[in-house]
Design a protein around this motif. Structure first.
Motif, PDB file in Angstrom:
ATOM      1  N   ARG A 175       0.839  -1.205   0.000  1.00 19.54           N
ATOM      2  CA  ARG A 175       0.000   0.000   0.000  1.00 19.54           C
ATOM      3  C   ARG A 175       0.880   1.265   0.000  1.00 19.54           C
ATOM      4  NH1 ARG A 175      -5.273   1.126   1.715  1.00 19.54           N
ATOM      5  NH2 ARG A 175      -5.638  -0.878   2.726  1.00 19.54           N
ATOM      6  N   VAL A 176       1.883   1.252   0.883  1.00 16.95           N
ATOM      7  CA  VAL A 176       2.773   2.420   0.976  1.00 16.95           C
ATOM      8  C   VAL A 176       3.487   2.652  -0.354  1.00 16.95           C
ATOM      9  CG1 VAL A 176       4.958   3.198   1.999  1.00 16.95           C
ATOM     10  CG2 VAL A 176       3.132   2.331   3.472  1.00 16.95           C
ATOM     11  N   ALA A 177       4.041   1.580  -0.914  1.00 19.23           N
ATOM     12  CA  ALA A 177       4.811   1.721  -2.162  1.00 19.23           C
ATOM     13  C   ALA A 177       3.912   2.211  -3.293  1.00 19.23           C
ATOM     14  CB  ALA A 177       5.445   0.381  -2.527  1.00 19.23           C
ATOM     15  N   THR A 178       2.697   1.668  -3.383  1.00 20.41           N
ATOM     16  CA  THR A 178       1.793   2.041  -4.467  1.00 20.41           C
ATOM     17  C   THR A 178       1.393   3.513  -4.344  1.00 20.41           C
ATOM     18  OG1 THR A 178       0.944  -0.205  -4.469  1.00 20.41           O
ATOM     19  CG2 THR A 178      -0.375   1.440  -5.618  1.00 20.41           C
ATOM     20  N   GLU A 179       1.003   3.899  -3.143  1.00 19.67           N
ATOM     21  CA  GLU A 179       0.570   5.286  -2.964  1.00 19.67           C
ATOM     22  C   GLU A 179       1.725   6.262  -3.186  1.00 19.67           C
ATOM     23  OE1 GLU A 179      -1.476   4.955   0.756  1.00 19.67           O
ATOM     24  OE2 GLU A 179      -3.261   4.125  -0.207  1.00 19.67           O
ATOM     25  N   TYR A 180       2.911   5.870  -2.714  1.00 16.62           N
ATOM     26  CA  TYR A 180       4.083   6.734  -2.917  1.00 16.62           C
ATOM     27  C   TYR A 180       4.444   6.817  -4.415  1.00 16.62           C
ATOM     28  CZ  TYR A 180       8.737   8.710  -2.260  1.00 16.62           C
ATOM     29  OH  TYR A 180       9.836   9.525  -2.322  1.00 16.62           O
ATOM     30  N   ALA A 181       4.307   5.687  -5.115  1.00 19.53           N
ATOM     31  CA  ALA A 181       4.629   5.672  -6.553  1.00 19.53           C
ATOM     32  C   ALA A 181       3.659   6.566  -7.332  1.00 19.53           C
ATOM     33  CB  ALA A 181       4.583   4.244  -7.088  1.00 19.53           C
ATOM     34  N   GLU A 182       2.394   6.554  -6.966  1.00 16.92           N
ATOM     35  CA  GLU A 182       1.395   7.406  -7.637  1.00 16.92           C
ATOM     36  C   GLU A 182       1.841   8.865  -7.569  1.00 16.92           C
ATOM     37  OE1 GLU A 182      -2.532   5.759  -8.226  1.00 16.92           O
ATOM     38  OE2 GLU A 182      -0.643   5.132  -9.159  1.00 16.92           O
ATOM     39  N   GLU A 183       2.262   9.221  -6.335  1.00 16.08           N
ATOM     40  CA  GLU A 183       2.667  10.589  -6.054  1.00 16.08           C
ATOM     41  C   GLU A 183       3.952  10.966  -6.820  1.00 16.08           C
ATOM     42  OE1 GLU A 183       4.200  12.051  -1.893  1.00 16.08           O
ATOM     43  OE2 GLU A 183       2.321  10.943  -1.689  1.00 16.08           O
ATOM     44  N   THR A 184       4.961  10.093  -6.695  1.00 14.55           N
ATOM     45  CA  THR A 184       6.267  10.371  -7.300  1.00 14.55           C
ATOM     46  C   THR A 184       6.196  10.393  -8.819  1.00 14.55           C
ATOM     47  OG1 THR A 184       7.043   8.947  -5.519  1.00 14.55           O
ATOM     48  CG2 THR A 184       8.707   9.766  -7.034  1.00 14.55           C
ATOM     49  N   ALA A 185       5.383   9.495  -9.380  1.00 15.66           N
ATOM     50  CA  ALA A 185       5.308   9.381 -10.839  1.00 15.66           C
ATOM     51  C   ALA A 185       4.895  10.712 -11.463  1.00 15.66           C
ATOM     52  CB  ALA A 185       4.331   8.279 -11.218  1.00 15.66           C
ATOM     53  N   LYS A 186       4.069  11.448 -10.749  1.00 15.05           N
ATOM     54  CA  LYS A 186       3.596  12.730 -11.297  1.00 15.05           C
ATOM     55  C   LYS A 186       4.770  13.665 -11.549  1.00 15.05           C
ATOM     56  CE  LYS A 186      -0.883  12.574  -9.112  1.00 15.05           C
ATOM     57  NZ  LYS A 186      -1.475  12.881  -7.823  1.00 15.05           N
ATOM     58  N   SER A 187       5.679  13.766 -10.556  1.00 13.46           N
ATOM     59  CA  SER A 187       6.786  14.706 -10.738  1.00 13.46           C
ATOM     60  C   SER A 187       7.769  14.208 -11.792  1.00 13.46           C
ATOM     61  CB  SER A 187       7.482  14.989  -9.413  1.00 13.46           C
ATOM     62  OG  SER A 187       7.949  13.791  -8.853  1.00 13.46           O
ATOM     63  N   PHE A 188       7.833  12.895 -11.994  1.00 11.72           N
ATOM     64  CA  PHE A 188       8.717  12.361 -13.033  1.00 11.72           C
ATOM     65  C   PHE A 188       7.991  12.243 -14.380  1.00 11.72           C
ATOM     66  CE2 PHE A 188      11.290  11.215  -9.423  1.00 11.72           C
ATOM     67  CZ  PHE A 188      12.592  11.213  -9.906  1.00 11.72           C
ATOM     68  N   LYS A 189       6.731  12.595 -14.401  1.00  7.58           N
ATOM     69  CA  LYS A 189       5.891  12.487 -15.612  1.00  7.58           C
ATOM     70  C   LYS A 189       5.948  11.076 -16.210  1.00  7.58           C
ATOM     71  CE  LYS A 189       5.800  17.325 -17.040  1.00  7.58           C
ATOM     72  NZ  LYS A 189       6.809  18.026 -16.249  1.00  7.58           N
ATOM     73  N   LYS A 190       5.743  10.097 -15.348  1.00 10.96           N
ATOM     74  CA  LYS A 190       5.737   8.709 -15.809  1.00 10.96           C
ATOM     75  C   LYS A 190       4.420   8.039 -15.437  1.00 10.96           C
ATOM     76  CE  LYS A 190      10.713   7.958 -15.186  1.00 10.96           C
ATOM     77  NZ  LYS A 190      11.214   7.753 -16.544  1.00 10.96           N
ATOM     78  N   ARG A 191       4.047   7.025 -16.223  1.00  8.95           N
ATOM     79  CA  ARG A 191       2.916   6.187 -15.830  1.00  8.95           C
ATOM     80  C   ARG A 191       3.480   4.947 -15.126  1.00  8.95           C
ATOM     81  NH1 ARG A 191       2.064   7.048 -21.035  1.00  8.95           N
ATOM     82  NH2 ARG A 191       2.516   4.873 -21.545  1.00  8.95           N
ATOM     83  N   VAL A 192       2.714   4.425 -14.168  1.00  9.63           N
ATOM     84  CA  VAL A 192       3.195   3.255 -13.434  1.00  9.63           C
ATOM     85  C   VAL A 192       2.196   2.108 -13.601  1.00  9.63           C
ATOM     86  CG1 VAL A 192       4.032   2.392 -11.228  1.00  9.63           C
ATOM     87  CG2 VAL A 192       4.175   4.818 -11.712  1.00  9.63           C
ATOM     88  N   HIS A 193       2.732   0.945 -13.884  1.00  6.79           N
ATOM     89  CA  HIS A 193       1.911  -0.257 -13.956  1.00  6.79           C
ATOM     90  C   HIS A 193       2.294  -1.157 -12.783  1.00  6.79           C
ATOM     91  CE1 HIS A 193       1.380  -4.494 -15.495  1.00  6.79           C
ATOM     92  NE2 HIS A 193       0.168  -4.027 -15.465  1.00  6.79           N
ATOM     93  N   TYR A 194       1.283  -1.652 -12.071  1.00  5.15           N
ATOM     94  CA  TYR A 194       1.545  -2.473 -10.887  1.00  5.15           C
ATOM     95  C   TYR A 194       1.183  -3.923 -11.171  1.00  5.15           C
ATOM     96  CZ  TYR A 194       1.237   2.206  -8.919  1.00  5.15           C
ATOM     97  OH  TYR A 194       1.421   3.534  -8.689  1.00  5.15           O
ATOM     98  N   SER A 195       1.954  -4.809 -10.599  1.00  8.85           N
ATOM     99  CA  SER A 195       1.557  -6.211 -10.672  1.00  8.85           C
ATOM    100  C   SER A 195       2.020  -6.937  -9.417  1.00  8.85           C
ATOM    101  CB  SER A 195       2.104  -6.877 -11.931  1.00  8.85           C
ATOM    102  OG  SER A 195       3.492  -6.749 -11.967  1.00  8.85           O
ATOM    103  N   LEU A 196       1.457  -8.100  -9.238  1.00  8.76           N
ATOM    104  CA  LEU A 196       1.697  -8.832  -7.991  1.00  8.76           C
ATOM    105  C   LEU A 196       1.456 -10.325  -8.218  1.00  8.76           C
ATOM    106  CD1 LEU A 196       0.124  -7.979  -4.592  1.00  8.76           C
ATOM    107  CD2 LEU A 196      -0.962  -9.735  -5.915  1.00  8.76           C
TER     108      LEU A 196
END
Lengths: 477, 125
Positions: A175-196
């Motif tokens: 949960r922490v990693a996903t929410e942090y990635a959502e936030e960080t991706a914006k400043s890096f202008k990247k899309r993130v795909h999650y899998s598990l």
């Protein structure tokens, strides 16, 4: 000039169309009977003199022009021609595309064959206790995301994969990693795909809600029906896990469908004594509702009783052939089929993938241990022999480059004369490490299996191409 | 690729291709081959090519000793031309600094090679 047909595989469609798979380029050419005969005529040890051969042909002009085409397309080449120079590695440091976070090294199951805790584990720890921290803490999870964003160059999209142990034993870190990635991706202008990947024992309503909301690509490790699942996939007290996972999987699949999530796949580990592949495929897709199923023969050192012996691999190939019939039938109706192994192979064949390395490990993909140490892939994390840095200090580029240089297909002399080399490239590093103690050598113990499987793929490709060539448009990017 | 020639006694029909590029890689290769067709010519071919290739690895040269008529009078004259064929175009693979990548300014001091060639200095790699 002395000419010779290069390394290739000939195959036919059902209605007689003939094809050549050229191993040097991974091109697939359809040939008429006369052209096929030229390919065969020059496929002799030492080659043939082109002028002498042309002089012997009834229609010399046609023969010369066919030979000319084949030479230009790289199917027939001068004997002793030096291979065209090519780079050993892409420009380094190669930007990362995927980071696999091993969020825990603990597991609530004790699958007999597990490469992480079983007899063939690489980690130095004691069974399910693993080594290092049992769970990744929130700081390491965030540092991993920062590391991925920093190390992925100008890629517009990156993938984060969560793995274990049993991944969901550390849902807070996910949960922490996903929410942090959502936030960080914006400043890096990247899309993130999650899998598990998960064993499904801990798929609670809360977890399912979170995963489907973030459009996770989900893979469930499951071996088949109750009998197959419970044979190896047991809780620590020895009780099979099927009864626990079945309702949870059904709930996940229904919720995911309602939310129009990504397709959900089952990953089956094949051991000796497992039910036939078509049976397991039908059970998992029709009874449980999975979108796709991938089958992986168990990774095993010598002498494990669950390992597939030579006969086991032969049986498996026959069963893959049976399931391929279903795939072809679906393809002729222009429908996708969930036999993931064959679908992935056909995609690679159609694109003409020609690999210098068997997979992206160490190249576009790295694994992270619970303590933030980087490994070649999730299977190597915590194996000190293949550490390539940490998420805080970054990648140890010298070690990474040295490994990739050594693991290049051109160094695997055993693969020189194999038509399957563009797709296999020597096979899984981890498998080679378990079997031979060296991750950079070719997996010679399953050559026949790989060749048989790729041959099945080629024949399937030919059959579909003859009857419904537009099917392959879906594999074009 | 090429097609089977039509038989004049048979009614016209779409010719059957002898080689089909099936997958994406084959299509890329075929496109490359077709684009290059007609571009490569031997220097002794009749009629001679109007454009000469640039660089030393793209062509086959018969050697220093003879000209295209198997004589010597057509060889580089004055001899300074040899220097420039080696230097500017890498036409002859000789031991001079290369002007393509490493020493583009080597002959800057030499305005008229037939008189000034001694002003060209050595290059120490």
């Amino acid at each position: 000039m002395q000419l010779q047909t290069v390394l290739h595989r000939r195959f036919r469609g059902e209605r007689g169309a003939e094809f050549v798979y050229v191993a040097s380029s991974a091109a697939i050419l359809g040939v008429d009977a006369a052209t096929g005969a030229v390919v065969d005529a020059f496929a002799v040890p030492g080659g043939r003199d082109q002028d002498a051969w042309i002089a012997d042909q009834a229609d010399r002009e046609l023969a010369e022009s066919t030979l000319h085409d084949l030479v230009d397309l790289g199917v027939v080449r001068p004997v002793g021609e030096s291979p065209a120079p090519r780079a050993t590695l892409p420009p380094m440091p190669f930007p990362l595309a995927t980071l696999v976070l091993n969020v825990t090294n603990k597991c609530n199951l004790t699958c007999t064959y597990c490469y992480e805790y079983g007899e063939d584990r690489l980690t130095a720890g004691d069974g399910s206790k693993g080594t290092g921290k049992p769970k990744m803490d929130d700081d390491t999870a965030r540092q991993s995301i920062d590391f991925l964003m920093r190390s992925s160059g100008d890629r517009p999209q990156v993938s984060i994969t969560f793995f274990g142990g049993e991944t969901l034993l550390n849902f807070p870190a996910i949960r922490v990693a996903t929410e942090y990635a959502e936030e960080t991706a914006k400043s890096f202008k990247k899309r993130v795909h999650y899998s598990l990947t998960t064993n499904a024992t801990l798929l609670t309503d809360e977890v399912v809600d979170f995963l489907t909301k973030h459009r996770f690509g989900i893979t469930i490790s499951i071996d088949g029906d109750q009998q197959d699942q419970d044979r190896h996939r047991k809780f620590q007290k020895g009780v099979g896990s099927f009864d626990v996972i079945e309702p949870r999987i059904r709930h996940l699949l229904v919720t995911n469908k309602e939310r129009k999530g990504r397709s959900i796949g089952a990953r089956v580990t094949l051991t000796s004594g497992a039910a036939p592949v078509p049976h397991t495929y039908r059970f998992l897709t029709q009874e449980l509702g999975f979108d796709e199923v991938g089958f992986a023969p168990v990774t095993a050192g010598l002498g494990r009783d669950y390992a597939l012996g030579e006969k086991g691999y032969q049986k498996l190939l026959r069963e893959f052939g049976e399931l391929a019939e279903d795939y072809v039938a679906a393809a002729l109706r222009n429908e996708t089929h969930g036999f993931a192994n064959l679908g992935d192979l056909l995609r690679e064949l159609h694109q003409g993938v020609n690999k210098a390395h068997p997979c992206g490990a160490g190249l576009g993909l790295l694994g992270v241990s619970t303590e933030g140490e980087l490994g070649l892939c999730h299977r190597f994390v915590e194996s000190k022999s293949h550490s390539v840095g940490t998420v805080t200090t970054g990648i140890d580029e010298a070690t990474r480059t040295a490994f990739l240089t050594q693991a290049h297909i051109d160094n695997k002399t055993d693969c020189t004369q194999c038509f399957a080399r563009p797709l296999c490239a020597g096979g899984c590093y981890h498998e080679a490490h378990v079997r031979y103690g060296d991750a950079t050598v070719a997996n010679l113990h399953y050559c026949e299996w790989i060749r048989g499987f790729i041959d099945l793929g080629l024949r399937t490709y030919g059959r579909i191409l003859e009857a419904n060539p537009k099917f392959f448009a879906r594999f074009e990017s | 690729m090429s097609n089977v020639p039509n038989d004049p006694d048979v009614p016209p029909r779409r010719p059957t291709p002898r080689i089909l590029a099936c997958n994406q890689k084959a299509r890329q290769l075929a496109a490359l081959v077709l684009a290059q067709r007609g571009q490569a010519r031997a220097l002794t071919q009749d009629p001679p090519p109007t454009q000469y290739p640039y660089g030393c690895t793209t062509i086959f040269a018969p050697g220093w000793e003879v000209d295209s008529g198997n004589g010597t009078h057509g060889l580089c004259q004055p001899i300074e031309r040899d220097l420039y064929d080696c230097y500017h175009t890498c036409y002859w693979p000789a031991q001079v600094p290369d002007g393509v990548t490493n020493s583009p300014k080597w002959t800057m001091s030499c305005g008229a090679p037939m008189q000034d060639w001694k002003s060209i200095d050595l290059v120490f790699p």
